[in-house]
Motif scaffolding. Structure first.
Motif, short mmCIF file in Angstrom:
data_model
loop_
_atom_site.label_atom_id
_atom_site.label_comp_id
_atom_site.label_asym_id
_atom_site.label_seq_id
_atom_site.Cartn_x
_atom_site.Cartn_y
_atom_site.Cartn_z
N PRO A 219 9.05 -0.26 -5.98
CA PRO A 219 7.74 0.32 -5.75
C PRO A 219 6.84 -0.15 -4.61
CG PRO A 219 7.67 -0.55 -7.76
CD PRO A 219 8.71 -0.99 -7.35
N PRO A 220 6.02 0.56 -4.07
CA PRO A 220 5.13 -0.12 -3.03
C PRO A 220 4.21 -1.23 -3.53
CG PRO A 220 4.46 2.07 -3.56
CD PRO A 220 5.62 2.08 -4.26
N PRO A 221 3.74 -2.17 -2.82
CA PRO A 221 2.89 -3.02 -3.29
C PRO A 221 1.65 -2.46 -3.66
CG PRO A 221 3.97 -3.81 -1.14
CD PRO A 221 4.30 -2.35 -1.37
N VAL A 222 0.75 -2.78 -4.75
CA VAL A 222 -0.50 -2.17 -4.99
C VAL A 222 -1.54 -2.14 -4.02
CG1 VAL A 222 -2.01 -2.04 -6.71
CG2 VAL A 222 0.03 -2.48 -7.13
N ASP A 223 -1.32 -3.65 -3.13
CA ASP A 223 -2.63 -3.19 -2.35
C ASP A 223 -2.38 -2.65 -0.98
OD1 ASP A 223 -0.40 -5.29 -1.40
OD2 ASP A 223 -1.79 -6.09 0.12
N SER A 224 -1.12 -2.30 -0.81
CA SER A 224 -0.80 -1.28 0.49
C SER A 224 -1.15 0.06 0.02
CB SER A 224 0.74 -1.35 0.70
OG SER A 224 0.98 -0.30 1.53
N TYR A 225 -0.87 0.10 -1.43
CA TYR A 225 -1.28 1.69 -1.89
C TYR A 225 -2.82 1.73 -1.92
CZ TYR A 225 -0.84 5.81 -4.71
OH TYR A 225 -0.92 7.12 -4.94
N ARG A 226 -3.41 0.56 -2.27
CA ARG A 226 -4.92 0.81 -2.38
C ARG A 226 -5.53 1.09 -0.71
NH1 ARG A 226 -4.94 1.74 -6.92
NH2 ARG A 226 -5.10 0.34 -8.62
N ARG A 227 -5.00 0.71 0.26
CA ARG A 227 -5.33 0.90 1.38
C ARG A 227 -5.12 2.35 1.85
NH1 ARG A 227 -3.44 -4.28 2.18
NH2 ARG A 227 -1.25 -3.76 3.06
N ILE A 228 -3.91 2.89 1.58
CA ILE A 228 -3.54 4.42 1.85
C ILE A 228 -4.58 5.11 0.88
CG2 ILE A 228 -1.90 6.12 1.79
CD1 ILE A 228 -1.25 3.52 3.65
N GLY A 290 -0.33 -0.41 -19.51
CA GLY A 290 -0.41 -1.99 -19.45
C GLY A 290 0.22 -2.90 -18.00
N LYS A 291 0.55 -1.93 -17.26
CA LYS A 291 1.15 -2.65 -15.93
C LYS A 291 0.09 -2.05 -14.94
CE LYS A 291 4.95 -4.20 -17.31
NZ LYS A 291 5.04 -5.66 -17.58
N ALA A 292 0.17 -2.61 -13.72
CA ALA A 292 -0.76 -2.27 -12.53
C ALA A 292 -0.77 -0.74 -12.28
CB ALA A 292 -0.15 -2.73 -11.10
N ILE A 293 -1.86 -0.13 -12.14
CA ILE A 293 -2.30 1.43 -11.97
C ILE A 293 -2.28 1.89 -10.60
CG2 ILE A 293 -3.73 3.07 -12.66
CD1 ILE A 293 -4.10 2.07 -15.31
N TYR A 294 -1.49 2.61 -10.15
CA TYR A 294 -1.75 3.19 -8.85
C TYR A 294 -2.65 4.31 -8.86
CZ TYR A 294 2.70 0.67 -7.54
OH TYR A 294 3.53 -0.25 -7.24
N ASN A 295 -2.51 5.28 -9.71
CA ASN A 295 -3.43 6.46 -10.04
C ASN A 295 -4.09 6.25 -11.35
OD1 ASN A 295 -2.73 7.49 -7.20
ND2 ASN A 295 -1.19 8.85 -8.29
N TYR A 296 -5.19 6.15 -11.22
CA TYR A 296 -5.97 6.36 -12.61
C TYR A 296 -6.26 7.72 -13.00
CZ TYR A 296 -7.02 1.14 -12.47
OH TYR A 296 -7.25 -0.03 -12.66
N HIS A 297 -5.73 7.85 -14.32
CA HIS A 297 -5.74 9.20 -14.77
C HIS A 297 -7.12 9.70 -15.35
CE1 HIS A 297 -4.83 6.81 -18.26
NE2 HIS A 297 -5.70 7.63 -18.95
N ARG A 298 -8.10 8.69 -15.09
CA ARG A 298 -9.59 8.93 -15.81
C ARG A 298 -10.49 8.24 -14.79
NH1 ARG A 298 -9.79 3.89 -17.06
NH2 ARG A 298 -8.15 2.51 -17.80
N ALA A 308 -10.37 -3.23 -8.08
CA ALA A 308 -9.88 -2.43 -7.01
C ALA A 308 -10.43 -2.61 -5.50
CB ALA A 308 -9.65 -0.71 -7.50
N VAL A 309 -11.63 -2.57 -5.56
CA VAL A 309 -12.42 -2.66 -4.51
C VAL A 309 -12.38 -4.25 -3.61
CG1 VAL A 309 -14.67 -2.55 -3.20
CG2 VAL A 309 -14.15 -0.79 -4.84
N LEU A 310 -12.42 -5.02 -4.70
CA LEU A 310 -12.18 -6.55 -4.16
C LEU A 310 -10.76 -6.60 -3.61
CD1 LEU A 310 -13.71 -9.11 -4.23
CD2 LEU A 310 -12.34 -9.67 -6.44
N GLN A 311 -9.76 -6.14 -4.28
CA GLN A 311 -8.45 -6.20 -3.86
C GLN A 311 -8.21 -5.69 -2.58
OE1 GLN A 311 -5.60 -4.15 -6.25
NE2 GLN A 311 -3.99 -5.78 -5.89
#
Ligand code: SF4
Length: 322
Positions: A219-228, A290-298, A308-311
């Motif tokens: 899967p894509p790295p979470v930090d890259s997903y956060r930038r998108i 329990g793992k890294a969350i890409y899309n929070y459902h709440r 998330a902002v700090l990352q």
């Protein structure tokens, strides 16, 4: 028969499964064994076990009568929308028009449809049948990866999407999946183009699923997903302009905003929640509990938002400072 996501079935009382989180949209799936053979999707497979899944989620099958009775109480269960997803049927949109007729008899909730359509006339017929929004899913952002993974040409699907968006303003959506060979520049360019055409975007992260041709990829790295994700949010909210985004080797390094301004805009955490049609939360579609969350459902907690902002900020600085 029709299939429901496991969470939808549990919420509607059709199964006794206990879930970590419940959906705010009822997710229905029509058909089995899709005519499209997208390499990331289990529905293009002929194996019965693999066919039970879409995304990370299992989709048990129910008799229509049972589903109909359950859906008539959907609003009282807190559901805000129905999303009908469909494999590409041999009979075209006819089965979807039939389902719409039945859905409209039992629920006033808005209905989103995510399905393969061939032209704008079909889209208009579905809207006339009561569909609120239609997703023509682009999924794969890089055009040559699109040909490899989905088959056919991305430009044809984009042309159709834009034509529909012009004919049916405010009714078209698309799904984009990050982590399928695109660069961050390509992803955000696509996002900017779609938003300018008034297309609503639901952003997802690629999930390698067992039994598919892409099961061994990452899967894509979470930090890259956060930038998108953040870039998509800023563009959608009109808080930044794509022409001010800066890239280093096609990786995002700046949104063209001061750090404090960026922190303020992202401070409520909305940027990191599931995107797409209103009311759609798709719990754990991309991630394991329990793992890294890409899309929070709440809504995110203060701590989750700060993290998330700090990352995101750290990852921008890191690259910019190199
Ligand atoms: S954004 Fe959500 S509700 Fe809309 S089509 Fe996609 S999955 Fe369905």
């Amino acid at each position: 028969m029709i299939r429901l996501s496991a969470g939808t079935a549990a919420l509607l009382g059709l199964s006794t499964n206990r879930m970590d989180a419940y959906p705010t949209t009822a997710y229905l799936l029509s058909g089995k064994s899709c005519r499209m053979k997208c390499s990331f999707c289990p529905q293009g497979n002929d194996d019965n076990e693999t066919l039970k899944r879409l995304g990370r989620i299992s989709w048990p099958e129910y008799a229509w009568d049972e589903v109909e009775a359950a859906l008539s109480k959907a609003e009282s269960k807190g559901l805000k929308r129905i999303c009908l997803q469909s494999v590409r049927h041999r009979e075209g949109i006819e089965p979807l028009l039939d389902i719409m007729k039945n859905l409209k008899k039992v629920s006033d909730l808005p209905v989103s449809l995510s399905a393969w359509i061939g032209n704008d006339k079909e889209a208009a017929a579905l809207i006339d049948a009561g569909v609120d929004r239609i997703s023509v899913s682009i999924d794969v952002i890089n055009p040559s990866a699109f040909e490899d993974i989905k088959g056919g040409f991305q430009k044809d699907r984009l042309e159709l999407l834009f034509k529909c968006a012009e004919r049916l303003p405010g009714r078209m959506s698309t799904h984009l999946i990050c982590g399928l060979g695109e660069t961050e520049l390509e992803a955000l360019k696509m996002v900017d183009m779609l938003l300018k055409a008034n297309v609503t975007i639901a952003l997802f992260a690629f999930v390698p699923l067992k039994g598919t041709g892409m099961e061994n990829l990452q899967p894509p790295p979470v930090d890259s997903y956060r930038r998108i994700q953040a870039g998509c949010y800023l563009l959608k909210q009109g808080k930044a302009d794509f022409s001010c985004f800066e890239f280093d080797n096609e990786r995002l390094v700046s949104f063209g905003l001061e750090e404090q301004a960026l922190k303020d805009i992202l401070s409520d955490g909305t940027a990191f929640q599931t995107s797409g049609c209103s009311g759609c939360n798709r719990p754990y579609y991309n991630e394991r509990p329990g793992k890294a969350i890409y899309n929070y459902h709440r809504a995110l907690s203060r701590e989750e938002t700060d993290q998330a902002v700090l990352q995101l900020l750290e990852s921008l600085k890191l690259k910019a400072g190199q």
